[in-house]
Design a protein around this motif. Structure first.
Motif, PDB file in Angstrom:
ATOM      1  N   LEU A   1      21.013 -29.534  44.207  1.00 37.85           N
ATOM      2  CA  LEU A   1      19.662 -30.010  44.488  1.00 37.85           C
ATOM      3  C   LEU A   1      19.711 -31.385  45.133  1.00 37.85           C
ATOM      4  O   LEU A   1      20.619 -32.186  44.873  1.00 37.85           O
ATOM      5  CB  LEU A   1      18.842 -30.088  43.198  1.00 37.85           C
ATOM      6  N   SER A   2      18.707 -31.673  45.944  1.00 39.59           N
ATOM      7  CA  SER A   2      18.578 -33.019  46.503  1.00 39.59           C
ATOM      8  C   SER A   2      18.079 -33.967  45.425  1.00 39.59           C
ATOM      9  O   SER A   2      17.565 -33.537  44.385  1.00 39.59           O
ATOM     10  CB  SER A   2      17.589 -33.004  47.670  1.00 39.59           C
ATOM     11  N   ILE A   3      18.181 -35.263  45.668  1.00 36.14           N
ATOM     12  CA  ILE A   3      17.683 -36.238  44.698  1.00 36.14           C
ATOM     13  C   ILE A   3      16.175 -36.086  44.521  1.00 36.14           C
ATOM     14  O   ILE A   3      15.645 -36.247  43.413  1.00 36.14           O
ATOM     15  CB  ILE A   3      18.042 -37.685  45.107  1.00 36.14           C
TER      16      ILE A   3
ATOM     17  N   THR B   1      19.729 -45.340  37.838  1.00 33.62           N
ATOM     18  CA  THR B   1      18.925 -46.228  38.689  1.00 33.62           C
ATOM     19  C   THR B   1      19.780 -47.327  39.291  1.00 33.62           C
ATOM     20  O   THR B   1      20.838 -47.690  38.758  1.00 33.62           O
ATOM     21  CB  THR B   1      17.783 -46.867  37.883  1.00 33.62           C
ATOM     22  N   ASP B   2      19.279 -47.862  40.398  1.00 37.13           N
ATOM     23  CA  ASP B   2      19.945 -49.010  41.001  1.00 37.13           C
ATOM     24  C   ASP B   2      19.405 -50.294  40.391  1.00 37.13           C
ATOM     25  O   ASP B   2      18.565 -50.261  39.467  1.00 37.13           O
ATOM     26  CB  ASP B   2      19.789 -48.993  42.526  1.00 37.13           C
ATOM     27  N   LYS B   3      19.818 -51.431  40.926  1.00 35.65           N
ATOM     28  CA  LYS B   3      19.422 -52.711  40.331  1.00 35.65           C
ATOM     29  C   LYS B   3      17.928 -52.980  40.443  1.00 35.65           C
ATOM     30  O   LYS B   3      17.380 -53.792  39.696  1.00 35.65           O
ATOM     31  CB  LYS B   3      20.200 -53.851  40.983  1.00 35.65           C
ATOM     32  N   ASP B   4      17.269 -52.271  41.365  1.00 36.45           N
ATOM     33  CA  ASP B   4      15.823 -52.447  41.525  1.00 36.45           C
ATOM     34  C   ASP B   4      15.014 -51.422  40.732  1.00 36.45           C
ATOM     35  O   ASP B   4      13.785 -51.389  40.833  1.00 36.45           O
ATOM     36  CB  ASP B   4      15.454 -52.343  43.008  1.00 36.45           C
TER      37      ASP B   4
ATOM     38  N   ILE C   1      15.405 -44.613  41.174  1.00 39.19           N
ATOM     39  CA  ILE C   1      16.246 -43.501  40.726  1.00 39.19           C
ATOM     40  C   ILE C   1      17.159 -43.068  41.863  1.00 39.19           C
ATOM     41  O   ILE C   1      16.709 -42.746  42.962  1.00 39.19           O
ATOM     42  CB  ILE C   1      15.383 -42.320  40.248  1.00 39.19           C
ATOM     43  N   THR C   2      18.451 -43.075  41.596  1.00 41.66           N
ATOM     44  CA  THR C   2      19.438 -42.660  42.594  1.00 41.66           C
ATOM     45  C   THR C   2      20.068 -41.314  42.259  1.00 41.66           C
ATOM     46  O   THR C   2      20.673 -40.678  43.116  1.00 41.66           O
ATOM     47  CB  THR C   2      20.544 -43.714  42.714  1.00 41.66           C
ATOM     48  N   ASP C   3      19.922 -40.886  41.018  1.00 40.69           N
ATOM     49  CA  ASP C   3      20.452 -39.580  40.610  1.00 40.69           C
ATOM     50  C   ASP C   3      19.880 -39.239  39.238  1.00 40.69           C
ATOM     51  O   ASP C   3      19.351 -40.116  38.536  1.00 40.69           O
ATOM     52  CB  ASP C   3      21.984 -39.599  40.551  1.00 40.69           C
ATOM     53  N   ILE C   4      19.961 -37.971  38.887  1.00 41.28           N
ATOM     54  CA  ILE C   4      19.600 -37.513  37.536  1.00 41.28           C
ATOM     55  C   ILE C   4      20.804 -36.766  36.985  1.00 41.28           C
ATOM     56  O   ILE C   4      21.248 -35.772  37.576  1.00 41.28           O
ATOM     57  CB  ILE C   4      18.374 -36.563  37.543  1.00 41.28           C
TER      58      ILE C   4
END
Length: 677
Positions: A64-66, A645-648, A651-654
């Motif tokens: 799946l895509s992000i 999550t990234d520093k901000d 969400i970058t992945d699940i």
């Protein structure tokens, strides 16, 4: 009322009953990480009372895509946000009792003796059933610890509970049945669910809806679907479940997550359906529910789909009010391509059905079928779950706009992995039947599930002006509908058409399913029933009705033979084609009953064939299965979706994690998703 419910009784059959095999799979500890896919997956999570709790895997998640993962995550969160609702719907003291039990579990520091073990079993039963009544039999659990011990736990953990809730736990006569189908006791007064206020009677409900519902309306609203009926100064009032109304705090959280889902929807049709669902939760307007159901039904593109709402009416003996449930799923591409041919052939099946011509649909519209991988479930779908669903329920929407059917493929896989052949061999008369079940049972399972959902529930039509089945057939509507869908599947499982479509190798597949269905309907499902009780659950009534009717009607030609070998009873099919003819005859009659609203004929079928139990045979079944140590019921804990999550904070992945235990997940759910008091 379009569910397939799984039980763990008849070997090799996953439609309405699971392959009952000896649960002897190899188990090893997991590390709650995706890397465990490389090792032996531990399906079994817990075992207590009559329950086996399993895990299920989410395959192809990383395909799946992000954006798709994020959509699935928000939909799962939305489902869990409404988790408290099902507890309160099932019984007015459930939330108070659950909160007290969980406070004890988390804070008790005393001796963990046999009483404690019995207490923990009770807690897990409550978690599994979403309340103090059994999820299937609807009977209240009776604790195997006494009130004095419970009071000591309350004192030791500084836990408070009302006297009314305490009485509900320990007095077997108080609110003994969540859903009562014995009309002599009053369907509503005899039911402990929280759908009706004090003083509401069956007659009041009937009279109220007789005035409200226009039977000549070709597109009737699903009255009562999302409200509690109460008396206010002697007048009937409906309290809608909506934001600003009953269950408002939980529904606010549901909508919060649904709104996030709209931002990452896969397409405009999917987004539109979600937006209408959100508006429905805000207003409680049942016309919007119909509008949503149409939009949801027509949103067929995309790989992620879901079920969310007040949907199934099994929990209401009158068949009006629906339990909250959610399922979030992704398409199983390979399996869907194989089985999707059934949806394309829906008109052929309708045209060739043995039902009366005037009850056939001239144009079967918009039927879709997918095999799916479940990502998460909540409410009435969890921990006990269906393995197949066909929606929407409104007959007119199905006739004009079609329906969606799904088989929950990874749950079926998990049941198979956690099972063994013991019950098959115990209740099968000949080795030939055993070998046939082992060779053809799995595909027969899947085909019956698909036929039941795609063809069965989508088939037939109701005569104009008679009203909906819940109005005309009352408390018998659900069992009759499930029997009707079962019979459609059974009838076509012995049809060469399925071989020609390359869905099965030969008619031996149909024979294997016939063997399993008769065995289960007449014998093995009785393992779920307490000795001396009648059958009340709709799916059990359905299965016994079909099997017992066919056995009786085929006696003169010995179609199904009752045999005794070494003191054990068996049912052996002697003529599969004749049995198919009997299934067709019963299908024709039940469709007539539904189409014409023939309450008396429907009641007589259920009461004469689906309710009463041969006590001697029942005792034999209990004796023959007692040593097998197989839980009659199975259910699931859900994988956990964990955002990366990234520093901000984006969400970058699940990621997927698999919980260590049933207890761990239930306590975490209560900590994170408790919005009702």
């Amino acid at each position: 009322m379009k569910k397939i419910i799984l039980n763990t009784l008849a070997a090799g059959i996953l439609f309405s009953c699971s392959g009952n095999k000896d649960p002897q799979i190899t188990e090893q500890q997991t590390e709650n990480q995706m890397e465990q896919e490389e090792t032996t997956f531990e399906y079994k999570a817990d075992r207590f009372a009559d329950i086996q709790v399993l895990r299920y895997k989410i395959k192809d998640w990383d395909k799946l895509s992000i954006q798709q993962k994020e959509l699935a995550y928000y939909l799962v969160q939305a489902g869990l946000a409404g988790r408290d609702i099902i507890y309160d719907q099932n019984y007015k003291y459930n939330l108070e009792i659950r909160n007290a039990l969980e406070n004890i579990v988390q804070n008790y520091q005393g001796e963990k003796n046999d009483d404690w073990d019995n207490f923990m079993t009770y807690v897990k039963q409550v978690w599994f059933a979403n309340g103090i009544h059994h999820h299937y039999s609807m009977d209240k659990f009776l604790p195997k610890f006494n009130k004095e011990y419970f009071n000591s736990l309350l004192l030791a953990t500084n836990t408070t509970i009302s006297n009314e809730a305490l009485i509900a736990i320990f007095d077997p006569k108080v609110d003994a049945k969540r859903v009562n189908l014995d009309a002599s006791k009053g369907l509503i007064p005899g039911s402990a669910n929280n759908f009706y206020g004090s003083g509401i009677t069956d007659k009041m409900v009937d009279d109220y809806y007789e005035k409200v519902i226009d039977k000549n309306d070709p597109r009737p609203i699903s009255y009562g679907l999302n409200s509690k009926m109460v008396l206010n100064n002697g007048q009937i009032e409906e309290l809608p479940w909506k934001i600003g109304g009953m269950y408002g705090p939980a529904l606010e959280k549901v909508v919060y997550w649904l709104e996030k889902a709209t931002l990452v929807a896969e397409n405009d049709a999917q987004r539109k359906a979600l937006e209408i669902l959100i508006e429905y939760y805000k207003t409680g307007d049942l016309k919007l529910w119909d509008t949503y159901s149409i939009a949801w039904c027509e949103a067929t593109k995309g790989d992620i789909d879901y079920i969310n709402g007040f949907i199934e009416v099994y929990g209401d003996a009158k068949g009006y009010r629906a339990n909250y449930e959610t399922i979030v799923q992704m398409k199983d591409f390979e399996a869907t391509e194989t089985m999707g041919v059934l949806a394309h052939e829906a008109q052929w099946f309708e045209d060739n059905s043995p039902i009366m011509n005037e009850h056939k649909k001239k144009n079967v519209t918009g039927v879709t079928y997918n095999v799916v991988t479940v990502i998460g479930e909540a409410g009435d779908a969890s921990p006990s779950t269906p393995i197949g669903v066909n929606l929407p329920n409104a007959e007119w929407i199905r006739e004009e706009h079609g329906s969606k059917s799904v088989s929950l493929g990874n749950l079926i896989d998990a049941y198979n992995e956690a099972s063994g052949p013991s019950i098959l061999e115990e209740f099968t008369y000949s080795q030939e039947e055993v070998e046939r079940a082992k060779k053809y049972g799995h595909i027969g399972d899947n085909l019956h599930t698909a036929l039941h959902e795609v063809i069965g529930h989508a088939s037939g039509q109701i005569n104009p002006g008679i009203g909906t089945p819940k109005e005309t057939l009352g408390s018998y509507a659900s069992a009759l509908e499930e029997a009707r869908a079962d019979l459609v599947g059974l009838y076509y499982l012995m049809d060469q058409k399925l071989v020609d479509l390359k869905l099965m190798e030969s008619l031996e597949t149909g024979k294997a399913e016939y063997d399993n269905y008769i065995r289960n309907g007449l014998m093995t499902q009785l393992r779920r029933l307490e000795l001396g009780k009648d059958i009340e659950e709709a799916h059990m009534r359905n299965r016994q009705l079909v099997a017992a009717w066919a056995f009786e009607k085929g006696k003169t030609k010995n179609v199904i033979e009752k045999l005794v070998k070494d003191g054990k009873t068996y049912f052996k099919i002697n003529d599969y084609e004749a049995l198919r003819g009997l299934f067709g005859d019963l299908l024709r009659e039940i469709q007539r009953i539904k189409s014409e609203g023939d309450f008396k004929a429907g009641r007589d079928l259920i009461e004469n064939y689906g309710v009463k139990v041969d006590r001697k045979l029942h005792q034999e079944v209990l004796d023959r299965t007692s040593h097998l140590d197989i839980a009659p019921y199975m259910g699931f804990i859900n994988p956990e979706l964990v955002p990366v999550t990234d520093k901000d904070g984006n969400i970058t992945d699940i990621k997927i994690e698999y919980p260590k235990s049933f207890e761990e997940q239930m306590l975490r759910y209560s900590k994170n998703y408790s919005y009702l008091k």
